[in-house]
Design a protein around this motif. Structure first.
Motif, PDB file in Angstrom:
ATOM      1  N   GLU A 118       0.834  -1.201   0.000  1.00  0.00           N
ATOM      2  CA  GLU A 118       0.000   0.000   0.000  1.00  0.00           C
ATOM      3  C   GLU A 118       0.868   1.249   0.000  1.00  0.00           C
ATOM      4  O   GLU A 118       0.525   2.245  -0.636  1.00  0.00           O
ATOM      5  N   GLN A 119       1.981   1.218   0.734  1.00  0.00           N
ATOM      6  CA  GLN A 119       2.903   2.356   0.710  1.00  0.00           C
ATOM      7  C   GLN A 119       3.423   2.583  -0.705  1.00  0.00           C
ATOM      8  O   GLN A 119       3.572   3.721  -1.138  1.00  0.00           O
ATOM      9  N   GLN A 120       3.674   1.500  -1.433  1.00  0.00           N
ATOM     10  CA  GLN A 120       4.175   1.620  -2.804  1.00  0.00           C
ATOM     11  C   GLN A 120       3.141   2.281  -3.711  1.00  0.00           C
ATOM     12  O   GLN A 120       3.475   3.101  -4.555  1.00  0.00           O
ATOM     13  N   LYS A 121       1.852   1.935  -3.527  1.00  0.00           N
ATOM     14  CA  LYS A 121       0.789   2.563  -4.324  1.00  0.00           C
ATOM     15  C   LYS A 121       0.761   4.068  -4.093  1.00  0.00           C
ATOM     16  O   LYS A 121       0.685   4.854  -5.031  1.00  0.00           O
ATOM     17  N   LEU A 122       0.813   4.461  -2.826  1.00  0.00           N
ATOM     18  CA  LEU A 122       0.793   5.875  -2.479  1.00  0.00           C
ATOM     19  C   LEU A 122       2.061   6.564  -2.985  1.00  0.00           C
ATOM     20  O   LEU A 122       2.013   7.674  -3.517  1.00  0.00           O
ATOM     21  N   TYR A 123       3.184   5.907  -2.834  1.00  0.00           N
ATOM     22  CA  TYR A 123       4.473   6.420  -3.317  1.00  0.00           C
ATOM     23  C   TYR A 123       4.417   6.715  -4.815  1.00  0.00           C
ATOM     24  O   TYR A 123       4.843   7.777  -5.260  1.00  0.00           O
ATOM     25  N   ASP A 124       3.870   5.776  -5.574  1.00  0.00           N
ATOM     26  CA  ASP A 124       3.806   5.942  -7.037  1.00  0.00           C
ATOM     27  C   ASP A 124       3.032   7.204  -7.414  1.00  0.00           C
ATOM     28  O   ASP A 124       3.399   7.894  -8.360  1.00  0.00           O
ATOM     29  N   GLU A 125       1.967   7.501  -6.684  1.00  0.00           N
ATOM     30  CA  GLU A 125       1.179   8.697  -6.975  1.00  0.00           C
ATOM     31  C   GLU A 125       1.901   9.967  -6.537  1.00  0.00           C
ATOM     32  O   GLU A 125       1.903  10.970  -7.241  1.00  0.00           O
ATOM     33  N   ALA A 126       2.540   9.926  -5.367  1.00  0.00           N
ATOM     34  CA  ALA A 126       3.187  11.117  -4.815  1.00  0.00           C
ATOM     35  C   ALA A 126       4.448  11.494  -5.583  1.00  0.00           C
ATOM     36  O   ALA A 126       4.762  12.672  -5.738  1.00  0.00           O
ATOM     37  N   VAL A 127       5.175  10.502  -6.062  1.00  0.00           N
ATOM     38  CA  VAL A 127       6.436  10.764  -6.754  1.00  0.00           C
ATOM     39  C   VAL A 127       6.210  11.579  -8.026  1.00  0.00           C
ATOM     40  O   VAL A 127       7.061  12.383  -8.414  1.00  0.00           O
ATOM     41  N   ASP A 128       5.059  11.421  -8.646  1.00  0.00           N
ATOM     42  CA  ASP A 128       4.766  12.209  -9.844  1.00  0.00           C
ATOM     43  C   ASP A 128       4.747  13.709  -9.536  1.00  0.00           C
ATOM     44  O   ASP A 128       5.049  14.521 -10.401  1.00  0.00           O
ATOM     45  N   VAL A 129       4.405  14.064  -8.317  1.00  0.00           N
ATOM     46  CA  VAL A 129       4.334  15.470  -7.929  1.00  0.00           C
ATOM     47  C   VAL A 129       5.719  16.044  -7.616  1.00  0.00           C
ATOM     48  O   VAL A 129       6.007  17.195  -7.935  1.00  0.00           O
ATOM     49  N   ILE A 130       6.594  15.237  -7.000  1.00  0.00           N
ATOM     50  CA  ILE A 130       7.878  15.759  -6.510  1.00  0.00           C
ATOM     51  C   ILE A 130       9.089  15.354  -7.345  1.00  0.00           C
ATOM     52  O   ILE A 130      10.203  15.766  -7.049  1.00  0.00           O
ATOM     53  N   HIS A 189      10.325  16.292 -10.096  1.00  0.00           N
ATOM     54  CA  HIS A 189      11.090  17.369 -10.736  1.00  0.00           C
ATOM     55  C   HIS A 189      11.933  18.186  -9.757  1.00  0.00           C
ATOM     56  O   HIS A 189      12.748  18.996 -10.172  1.00  0.00           O
ATOM     57  N   LEU A 190      11.735  18.002  -8.456  1.00  0.00           N
ATOM     58  CA  LEU A 190      12.466  18.794  -7.461  1.00  0.00           C
ATOM     59  C   LEU A 190      13.916  18.323  -7.343  1.00  0.00           C
ATOM     60  O   LEU A 190      14.218  17.144  -7.488  1.00  0.00           O
ATOM     61  N   ASP A 191      14.794  19.257  -7.045  1.00  0.00           N
ATOM     62  CA  ASP A 191      16.217  18.953  -6.863  1.00  0.00           C
ATOM     63  C   ASP A 191      16.522  19.049  -5.372  1.00  0.00           C
ATOM     64  O   ASP A 191      16.485  20.139  -4.796  1.00  0.00           O
TER      65      ASP A 191
END
Length: 173
Positions: A116-128, A130-132
């Motif tokens: 479940e953490q991986q599912k949430l991670y996959d969605e959240a990573v799309d937002v962040i 591009h950040l450095d």
């Protein structure tokens, strides 16, 4: 692309010159570094804590089981009217048991199984993506300093909690 490998025998360098930093993975030009799941979970915990998010995960199955069990017992004890009384009583008891069990969202996130953490991670990573940033502290500072990113990550959390966990969300101080 030309690649060069230099091998150094450990005994050729004094211990003071050997650094763990030298062995960390480095992204090739144009590639993004993989973002650790734990870092994203920590970030989401911080965002949800700052927003005062709480969620009540509905246990509708437990309530339905209770309603069915009391209807069955009512039927055994009182026949057809007992089914109605037992079902009504069980339904009310089940609704009461499963309502109002709000927990802080960070607690819910940390209790999620890895899948479940991986599912949430996959969605959240799309937002962040591009950040450095270099560590979770810097990532958190970048996000908390940008209202748009906070809003997007909050939307990811709300979407995940309401769709995947069927949770009811409330905001506090």
């Amino acid at each position: 692309m030309v690649s060069t490998t230099i091998k150094i025998a450990p005994e050729s360098l004094p211990p003071s010159e050997i650094s763990v930093e030298a062995f960390k993975p480095v992204a090739k030009q144009g590639e993004l570094m993989p973002i650790p799941v734990d870092d994203v979970m920590q970030l989401l915990c911080h965002v949800s804590e700052a927003r005062g998010m709480k969620a009540a995960v509905k246990h509708s199955g437990r309530g339905a089981l209770l309603a069915g069990a009391t209807a069955f017992l009512g039927g055994l004890m009182g026949g057809p009217p007992g089914i109605a009384v037992g079902g009504a009583f069980g339904g009310l008891l089940g609704a009461w048991m499963t309502s109002g069990q709000f927990k802080p969202v960070p607690q819910i996130l940390l209790e999620l199984p890895p899948t479940e953490q991986q599912k949430l991670y996959d969605e959240a990573v799309d937002v962040i993506r591009h950040l450095d940033w270099t560590d979770v502290v810097q990532l958190t500072a970048l996000v908390m300093g940008n209202a748009g990113l906070q809003q997007k990550l909050t939307a990811v959390l709300v979407n995940y909690l309401s769709k995947e966990l069927r949770a009811q969300i409330e905001y506090g101080e």
